[in-house]
Design an enzyme around this catalytic site. Structure first.
Site, PDB file in Angstrom:
ATOM      1  N   GLY A 122       0.872  -1.182   0.000  1.00  0.00           N
ATOM      2  CA  GLY A 122       0.000   0.000   0.000  1.00  0.00           C
ATOM      3  C   GLY A 122       0.896   1.213   0.000  1.00  0.00           C
ATOM      4  O   GLY A 122       1.873   1.269  -0.742  1.00  0.00           O
ATOM      5  N   GLU A 123       0.612   2.150   0.874  1.00  0.00           N
ATOM      6  CA  GLU A 123       1.427   3.359   0.981  1.00  0.00           C
ATOM      7  C   GLU A 123       1.929   3.419   2.421  1.00  0.00           C
ATOM      8  O   GLU A 123       1.131   3.648   3.341  1.00  0.00           O
ATOM      9  CB  GLU A 123       0.550   4.564   0.612  1.00  0.00           C
ATOM     10  CG  GLU A 123       1.318   5.812   0.313  1.00  0.00           C
ATOM     11  CD  GLU A 123       2.361   5.621  -0.788  1.00  0.00           C
ATOM     12  OE1 GLU A 123       2.095   4.959  -1.798  1.00  0.00           O
ATOM     13  OE2 GLU A 123       3.473   6.153  -0.608  1.00  0.00           O
ATOM     14  N   SER A 124       3.230   3.193   2.597  1.00  0.00           N
ATOM     15  CA  SER A 124       3.724   3.023   3.969  1.00  0.00           C
ATOM     16  C   SER A 124       3.549   4.279   4.815  1.00  0.00           C
ATOM     17  O   SER A 124       3.316   4.186   6.024  1.00  0.00           O
ATOM     18  CB  SER A 124       5.181   2.570   3.969  1.00  0.00           C
ATOM     19  OG  SER A 124       5.984   3.445   3.216  1.00  0.00           O
ATOM     20  N   CYS A 149       6.138  -5.356   0.615  1.00  0.00           N
ATOM     21  CA  CYS A 149       6.258  -4.042  -0.010  1.00  0.00           C
ATOM     22  C   CYS A 149       6.151  -2.914   1.022  1.00  0.00           C
ATOM     23  O   CYS A 149       7.078  -2.732   1.799  1.00  0.00           O
ATOM     24  CB  CYS A 149       5.257  -3.927  -1.158  1.00  0.00           C
ATOM     25  SG  CYS A 149       5.779  -2.709  -2.374  1.00  0.00           S
ATOM     26  N   ARG A 203      12.665   3.528   0.230  1.00  0.00           N
ATOM     27  CA  ARG A 203      11.357   3.475  -0.443  1.00  0.00           C
ATOM     28  C   ARG A 203      11.533   3.740  -1.934  1.00  0.00           C
ATOM     29  O   ARG A 203      12.451   4.430  -2.349  1.00  0.00           O
ATOM     30  CB  ARG A 203      10.419   4.554   0.118  1.00  0.00           C
ATOM     31  CG  ARG A 203       9.988   4.304   1.541  1.00  0.00           C
ATOM     32  CD  ARG A 203       8.964   5.354   1.970  1.00  0.00           C
ATOM     33  NE  ARG A 203       7.691   5.160   1.276  1.00  0.00           N
ATOM     34  CZ  ARG A 203       6.752   6.102   1.177  1.00  0.00           C
ATOM     35  NH1 ARG A 203       6.931   7.293   1.696  1.00  0.00           N
ATOM     36  NH2 ARG A 203       5.634   5.836   0.550  1.00  0.00           N
ATOM     37  N   ILE A 235       5.934  -3.410  -7.294  1.00  0.00           N
ATOM     38  CA  ILE A 235       5.142  -2.206  -7.590  1.00  0.00           C
ATOM     39  C   ILE A 235       5.652  -1.064  -6.703  1.00  0.00           C
ATOM     40  O   ILE A 235       5.482  -1.110  -5.479  1.00  0.00           O
ATOM     41  CB  ILE A 235       3.631  -2.437  -7.323  1.00  0.00           C
ATOM     42  CG1 ILE A 235       3.127  -3.653  -8.119  1.00  0.00           C
ATOM     43  CG2 ILE A 235       2.829  -1.176  -7.687  1.00  0.00           C
ATOM     44  CD1 ILE A 235       1.723  -4.106  -7.737  1.00  0.00           C
ATOM     45  N   ARG A 236       6.286  -0.089  -7.297  1.00  0.00           N
ATOM     46  CA  ARG A 236       6.894   1.020  -6.546  1.00  0.00           C
ATOM     47  C   ARG A 236       7.571   0.485  -5.277  1.00  0.00           C
ATOM     48  O   ARG A 236       7.303   0.915  -4.160  1.00  0.00           O
ATOM     49  CB  ARG A 236       5.847   2.094  -6.204  1.00  0.00           C
ATOM     50  CG  ARG A 236       5.350   2.832  -7.458  1.00  0.00           C
ATOM     51  CD  ARG A 236       4.314   3.904  -7.146  1.00  0.00           C
ATOM     52  NE  ARG A 236       3.117   3.335  -6.559  1.00  0.00           N
ATOM     53  CZ  ARG A 236       2.753   3.427  -5.300  1.00  0.00           C
ATOM     54  NH1 ARG A 236       3.484   4.111  -4.449  1.00  0.00           N
ATOM     55  NH2 ARG A 236       1.655   2.865  -4.865  1.00  0.00           N
ATOM     56  N   HIS A 255       5.201  -8.646  -4.184  1.00  0.00           N
ATOM     57  CA  HIS A 255       3.850  -8.999  -3.709  1.00  0.00           C
ATOM     58  C   HIS A 255       3.557 -10.488  -3.869  1.00  0.00           C
ATOM     59  O   HIS A 255       2.901 -10.899  -4.836  1.00  0.00           O
ATOM     60  CB  HIS A 255       2.805  -8.195  -4.490  1.00  0.00           C
ATOM     61  CG  HIS A 255       2.808  -6.747  -4.149  1.00  0.00           C
ATOM     62  ND1 HIS A 255       2.054  -6.196  -3.132  1.00  0.00           N
ATOM     63  CD2 HIS A 255       3.515  -5.724  -4.677  1.00  0.00           C
ATOM     64  CE1 HIS A 255       2.283  -4.907  -3.055  1.00  0.00           C
ATOM     65  NE2 HIS A 255       3.173  -4.585  -3.986  1.00  0.00           N
ATOM     66  N   GLU A 289       1.422 -12.137  -2.510  1.00  0.00           N
ATOM     67  CA  GLU A 289      -0.034 -12.363  -2.394  1.00  0.00           C
ATOM     68  C   GLU A 289      -0.739 -12.229  -3.751  1.00  0.00           C
ATOM     69  O   GLU A 289      -1.915 -12.548  -3.876  1.00  0.00           O
ATOM     70  CB  GLU A 289      -0.652 -11.397  -1.370  1.00  0.00           C
ATOM     71  CG  GLU A 289      -0.755  -9.933  -1.784  1.00  0.00           C
ATOM     72  CD  GLU A 289       0.558  -9.151  -1.685  1.00  0.00           C
ATOM     73  OE1 GLU A 289       1.629  -9.757  -1.491  1.00  0.00           O
ATOM     74  OE2 GLU A 289       0.500  -7.909  -1.834  1.00  0.00           O
TER      75      GLU A 289
END
Ligand code: GLN
Length: 192
Positions: free
Chosen positions: A53-55, A82, A109, A137-138, A173, A175
């Site tokens: 997600g967005e840490s 991630c 990051r 992903i990023r 990821h 998952e």
């Protein structure tokens, strides 16, 4: 005996983690996978997934929900992916993220540069017989590790899979994509 896994459900790809762990535990009767939003949800868990997600957002919501101390003191295993890998580190290159300090490592990051949003790589991971199709992903990477941290995979940009005692962290990821070998490796490592 059934196993109980939580998925930190503040932001990010929570549903994908719940689905993947439910599939990984399909042959274990009585097992449950539940979302975690409050400290009370952590009580009887064997393990916890911290999703991508967005840490910086997840970090802010951890503070808002009074989850920092309960997560930093969590006694089960943590499966961090991630943004989750950023959160379990003890140092990060972004002051907006308050890391949980569960794995002694420095994390950068968005380590692949702004142009490269996502990438799929066939990755060799220690302990797996065949390469893993890893979706980045990023993604972050670990740039330094402390004592007791085992590096299970690295790529030219940095370290992308680590194990530290009962915790595992992935820059990509696992998952996504339906390959559950890393979920099984994690569960086996916990003896559950
Ligand atoms: N770039 C995000 C972060 O550092 C992580 C991206 C992800 O989880 N897919 O928070």
């Amino acid at each position: 005996m059934g196993v109980k896994i939580g998925v930190l459900a503040l932001q990010g790809d929570v549903a994908e983690h719940i689905t993947a762990f439910r599939e990984a535990l399909a042959d274990r009767p009585g097992s449950t996978v539940v979302p975690v939003r409050h400290a009370a949800d952590l009580g009887d868990l064997d393990a916890l997934a911290i999703p991508g997600g967005e840490s910086s957002t997840i970090s802010r919501l951890i503070g808002k929900n009074g989850l920092y101390e309960p997560l930093a003191g969590f006694e089960g295993g943590i499966f961090a992916t991630c943004a989750g890998m950023v959160l379990v580190a003890d140092r990060v290159d972004d002051p907006r993220v308050r890391t949980l300090g569960l794995i002694p490592m420095h994390v950068a990051r968005n380590a692949f540069g702004r142009q490269v949003d996502s990438r799929e790589t066939s990755l060799n991971i220690a302990g797996l017989a065949d390469p893993f199709r890893a979706v980045f992903i990023r993604a972050p990477v670990a740039t330094e590790i402390g004592s007791g941290v085992e590096v299970l995979a690295r790529i030219p940009e940095g370290i992308v899979v680590v194990r530290h005692g009962r915790h595992m962290a992935f820059a990509f990821h696992p998952e996504l994509g339906g390959d559950l070998r890393l979920h099984r490796t994690f569960l086996e490592g916990l003896g559950i």
